[in-house]
Design a protein around this motif. Structure first.
Motif, PDB file in Angstrom:
ATOM      1  N   PRO A 273      28.434  49.444  37.037  1.00 25.82           N
ATOM      2  CA  PRO A 273      29.622  49.989  36.392  1.00 25.82           C
ATOM      3  C   PRO A 273      29.658  51.506  36.645  1.00 25.82           C
ATOM      4  N   PRO A 274      30.821  52.167  36.723  1.00 29.43           N
ATOM      5  CA  PRO A 274      32.131  51.589  36.397  1.00 29.43           C
ATOM      6  C   PRO A 274      32.813  50.878  37.581  1.00 29.43           C
ATOM      7  N   LEU A 275      32.470  51.238  38.849  1.00 33.56           N
ATOM      8  CA  LEU A 275      33.205  50.616  39.964  1.00 33.56           C
ATOM      9  C   LEU A 275      33.070  49.093  39.926  1.00 33.56           C
ATOM     10  N   HIS A 276      31.852  48.612  39.687  1.00 34.02           N
ATOM     11  CA  HIS A 276      31.647  47.166  39.678  1.00 34.02           C
ATOM     12  C   HIS A 276      32.573  46.464  38.691  1.00 34.02           C
ATOM     13  N   THR A 277      32.629  46.990  37.460  1.00 35.27           N
ATOM     14  CA  THR A 277      33.432  46.340  36.414  1.00 35.27           C
ATOM     15  C   THR A 277      34.916  46.359  36.771  1.00 35.27           C
ATOM     16  N   ARG A 278      35.379  47.495  37.285  1.00 36.96           N
ATOM     17  CA  ARG A 278      36.797  47.634  37.618  1.00 36.96           C
ATOM     18  C   ARG A 278      37.199  46.633  38.688  1.00 36.96           C
ATOM     19  N   VAL A 279      36.425  46.593  39.783  1.00 33.25           N
ATOM     20  CA  VAL A 279      36.813  45.718  40.904  1.00 33.25           C
ATOM     21  C   VAL A 279      36.647  44.256  40.512  1.00 33.25           C
ATOM     22  N   ARG A 280      35.578  43.950  39.804  1.00 28.09           N
ATOM     23  CA  ARG A 280      35.322  42.550  39.443  1.00 28.09           C
ATOM     24  C   ARG A 280      36.487  41.999  38.609  1.00 28.09           C
ATOM     25  N   LYS A 281      36.956  42.838  37.677  1.00 23.45           N
ATOM     26  CA  LYS A 281      38.058  42.386  36.817  1.00 23.45           C
ATOM     27  C   LYS A 281      39.302  42.060  37.662  1.00 23.45           C
ATOM     28  N   ILE A 282      39.563  42.896  38.639  1.00 21.91           N
ATOM     29  CA  ILE A 282      40.761  42.686  39.468  1.00 21.91           C
ATOM     30  C   ILE A 282      40.631  41.388  40.277  1.00 21.91           C
ATOM     31  N   ILE A 283      39.455  41.184  40.865  1.00 30.75           N
ATOM     32  CA  ILE A 283      39.275  39.999  41.728  1.00 30.75           C
ATOM     33  C   ILE A 283      39.223  38.715  40.899  1.00 30.75           C
TER      34      ILE A 283
ATOM     35  N   SER B 142      40.442  53.761  44.677  1.00 30.65           N
ATOM     36  CA  SER B 142      40.824  54.644  45.779  1.00 30.65           C
ATOM     37  C   SER B 142      41.189  53.766  46.977  1.00 30.65           C
ATOM     38  N   GLU B 143      41.760  54.386  48.027  1.00 27.36           N
ATOM     39  CA  GLU B 143      42.115  53.586  49.206  1.00 27.36           C
ATOM     40  C   GLU B 143      40.850  52.989  49.845  1.00 27.36           C
ATOM     41  N   THR B 144      39.796  53.804  49.919  1.00 24.83           N
ATOM     42  CA  THR B 144      38.542  53.307  50.511  1.00 24.83           C
ATOM     43  C   THR B 144      38.025  52.107  49.729  1.00 24.83           C
ATOM     44  N   GLU B 145      38.037  52.216  48.407  1.00 23.83           N
ATOM     45  CA  GLU B 145      37.543  51.100  47.582  1.00 23.83           C
ATOM     46  C   GLU B 145      38.375  49.846  47.812  1.00 23.83           C
ATOM     47  N   LEU B 146      39.686  50.045  47.944  1.00 26.28           N
ATOM     48  CA  LEU B 146      40.570  48.894  48.177  1.00 26.28           C
ATOM     49  C   LEU B 146      40.202  48.208  49.504  1.00 26.28           C
ATOM     50  N   LEU B 147      40.141  49.009  50.585  1.00 31.41           N
ATOM     51  CA  LEU B 147      39.892  48.417  51.906  1.00 31.41           C
ATOM     52  C   LEU B 147      38.502  47.784  51.967  1.00 31.41           C
ATOM     53  N   GLN B 148      37.505  48.481  51.464  1.00 29.19           N
ATOM     54  CA  GLN B 148      36.133  47.964  51.599  1.00 29.19           C
ATOM     55  C   GLN B 148      35.918  46.712  50.752  1.00 29.19           C
ATOM     56  N   ASN B 149      36.598  46.620  49.619  1.00 28.08           N
ATOM     57  CA  ASN B 149      36.416  45.415  48.801  1.00 28.08           C
ATOM     58  C   ASN B 149      37.177  44.220  49.362  1.00 28.08           C
ATOM     59  N   CYS B 150      38.262  44.486  50.087  1.00 31.05           N
ATOM     60  CA  CYS B 150      38.938  43.394  50.812  1.00 31.05           C
ATOM     61  C   CYS B 150      37.981  42.832  51.852  1.00 31.05           C
ATOM     62  N   ILE B 151      37.360  43.744  52.596  1.00 31.89           N
ATOM     63  CA  ILE B 151      36.411  43.310  53.630  1.00 31.89           C
ATOM     64  C   ILE B 151      35.284  42.516  52.975  1.00 31.89           C
ATOM     65  N   PHE B 152      34.809  43.000  51.830  1.00 31.67           N
ATOM     66  CA  PHE B 152      33.701  42.306  51.168  1.00 31.67           C
ATOM     67  C   PHE B 152      34.089  40.883  50.750  1.00 31.67           C
ATOM     68  N   ILE B 153      35.295  40.713  50.230  1.00 26.65           N
ATOM     69  CA  ILE B 153      35.702  39.373  49.770  1.00 26.65           C
ATOM     70  C   ILE B 153      35.666  38.395  50.930  1.00 26.65           C
TER      71      ILE B 153
ATOM     72  N   HIS C 262      29.387  49.117  52.703  1.00 24.76           N
ATOM     73  CA  HIS C 262      28.506  48.448  51.737  1.00 24.76           C
ATOM     74  C   HIS C 262      28.404  49.216  50.408  1.00 24.76           C
ATOM     75  N   THR C 263      28.415  50.541  50.473  1.00 23.81           N
ATOM     76  CA  THR C 263      28.241  51.280  49.210  1.00 23.81           C
ATOM     77  C   THR C 263      29.522  51.313  48.365  1.00 23.81           C
ATOM     78  N   ASN C 264      30.635  50.881  48.947  1.00 20.81           N
ATOM     79  CA  ASN C 264      31.869  50.788  48.154  1.00 20.81           C
ATOM     80  C   ASN C 264      32.173  49.371  47.692  1.00 20.81           C
ATOM     81  N   SER C 265      31.373  48.391  48.138  1.00 21.78           N
ATOM     82  CA  SER C 265      31.617  47.001  47.732  1.00 21.78           C
ATOM     83  C   SER C 265      31.121  46.795  46.309  1.00 21.78           C
ATOM     84  N   LEU C 266      31.826  45.964  45.555  1.00 22.22           N
ATOM     85  CA  LEU C 266      31.424  45.789  44.154  1.00 22.22           C
ATOM     86  C   LEU C 266      30.004  45.249  44.020  1.00 22.22           C
ATOM     87  N   VAL C 267      29.601  44.402  44.986  1.00 19.07           N
ATOM     88  CA  VAL C 267      28.298  43.750  44.851  1.00 19.07           C
ATOM     89  C   VAL C 267      27.144  44.750  44.897  1.00 19.07           C
ATOM     90  N   PHE C 268      27.360  45.871  45.577  1.00 19.95           N
ATOM     91  CA  PHE C 268      26.305  46.875  45.680  1.00 19.95           C
ATOM     92  C   PHE C 268      26.608  48.073  44.783  1.00 19.95           C
TER      93      PHE C 268
END
Ligand code: HEM
Length: 405
Positions: free
Chosen positions: A90-100, A232-243, A81-87
């Motif tokens: 910025p900066p993690l939120h902005t980076r991931v949101r742009k990609i998705i 990071s790898e963790t951010e990648l995996l956790q945001n896939c799960i979040f989507i 949950h702490t690596n998902s963009l929704v929680f």
């Protein structure tokens, strides 16, 4: 009469799940801020929620402070949950949101539409057969839940025969976000993150070798971003799960709630059958009156004054979307289900501000096609039992909705 002072999210009354609306009405009637026993604050007015959602300087989406004690900082659920963009802010939120966002723009969604129509048509065909054989189908199991699983499975390029466990993983991970969570629920949630993550690791390795079209494949987009050191790898995996989680239960509930509401309000169903173009309004009215997301959260970033109240830094705010969507200051006769309502689209079912739902166009399209095609084929359906409402505070929907077609 429900006392406004009695409402505390740590002690939800038993009848709340079936019918939370008298409680919401009472909140809207009372003071704008409802203090909770743990020091957090619940807000329910539309104007107040909108202001908080938009004020990113005053209110944060970062949940580390509350998720630490809730999940334990070493737990899988905390990591997820702490690596998902929704929680995140910025900066993690902005980076991931742009990609998705790139893979969920209107053009990319147009590409998905034929596949979506095919999935729906196959499901309707199967349900027709099942109904002929057994006299009954389950609108959730046989229809509503199958649509987003296939759509998000496609979005992440998950092979067709590997999609079965996705729903249970998603339910277990989101279940752990409830205001109170039992030990067994917590354990199931942690196991689900673990299993999902190890499944995704393999999928990512395969996709790295055989990338798909980054215009439409979210996983390829995330992998490219990781290669460019944006994730990071963790951010990648956790945001896939979040989507998957973000788009699954919510959309299942939207379709299930829509078919329930139309059956419960036969005059509105007849209207829609007569004028199929009203489908947009019908979907918005379901999002308003039976929003799949009933609660969100924010946290104050500093000492802040809002609507005359001064709040300390780090106060947790519960955003009652379900109540705001029935605020009489915005919606005339708010408890009436009216698919012709002019301003239904002002609901906060997708939140607002920089975290507004990324998948809203896709969710609307899934619901529009699903409901339209279902009604065309089975316009006289009868819901046989609507007692299986999910016992969740944050999410509104049915676990099962037995019906005859
Ligand atoms: C009826 C269906 C849906 C509803 C009601 C819904 C609702 C929401 C809400 C309320 C938020 C904001 C949460 C917050 O900031 O507090 C959100 C965020 C999000 N949703 Fe949805 N959603 C739905 C479908 C989808 C679908 C189909 C997808 C993707 C395939 C999706 C992806 C996302 C993402 C990625 C975010 C995070 C956005 C951010 O933090 O910037 N959602 N959704």
């Amino acid at each position: 009469m429900i006392g406004t002072m009695a409402f505390d999210l740590s002690r939800i009354p038993a009848d709340f799940f079936e019918d939370p609306f008298p409680y919401y009405a009472s909140l809207l009637d009372g003071p704008p801020f409802m203090f909770q026993e743990d020091g957090s604050v619940l807000i329910s007015r539309h104007a107040l929620l909108s202001a908080v959602y938009k004020d990113v300087n005053g209110f944060s989406s970062d949940k580390k402070l509350s998720f630490g004690p809730k999940f334990g900082v070493d737990s899988r659920l905390y990591e997820h949950h702490t690596n998902s963009l929704v929680f995140n802010d910025p900066p993690l939120h902005t980076r991931v949101r742009k990609i998705i966002t790139g893979a969920l723009n209107p053009r990319a969604i147009r590409v998905m539409e034929p596949g979506l129509r095919r999935t729906i048509s196959i499901l309707l065909e199967r349900m027709g057969k099942k109904n002929a054989q057994t006299g009954s189908v389950d609108i959730i199991e046989d229809f509503a839940s199958q649509i987003p699983i296939q759509i998000i499975g496609d979005l992440l390029g998950i092979p067709f025969d590997e999609r079965d466990p996705l729903r249970d993983w998603s339910l277990a991970i989101l279940g752990a976000l409830e205001p109170t969570v039992s030990e067994p629920q917590m354990e199931i949630g942690n196991e689900a993150v673990e299993e999902f993550q190890s499944y995704l690791r393999t999928l990512v390795e395969v996709r790295k070798k055989e990338k798909k079209d980054p215009e439409t494949d979210v996983l390829t987009r995330l992998i490219v971003a990781q290669g460019a050191a944006e994730l990071s790898e963790t951010e990648l995996l956790q945001n896939c799960i979040f989507i998957l989680n973000a788009g699954h239960e919510t959309t299942t509930n939207l379709i299930g709630n829509a078919l329930f509401m139309l059956w419960r309000h036969p005059d509105q169903k007849v209207l829609l059958l007569d004028e199929p173009d009203l489908i947009d309004g019908a979907v918005e009215e379901v999002l308003r009156t039976q929003s799949p997301n009933q609660f969100g959260n924010r946290q104050t970033t500093k000492l802040i004054e809002i609507d005359g109240l001064v709040l300390k830094k780090d106060v947790n705010i519960h955003m009652c979307i379900g109540a705001a969507n029935r605020d009489p200051d915005v919606f005339e006769k708010p408890n009436m289900f009216n698919i012709r309502r002019k301003n239904a689209r002002n609901h906060l079912g997708f939140a607002a501000g920089p975290h507004v739902c990324v998948g809203l166009t896709l969710a609307r399209l899934e619901a529009k096609i699903a409901v339209t095609e279902f009604l065309k084929r089975f316009g006289g359906y009868i819901i046989k039992d609507y007692s299986f409402i999910s016992k969740r505070v944050r999410f509104r929907g049915f676990v099962s909705l037995p019906a005859s077609l």
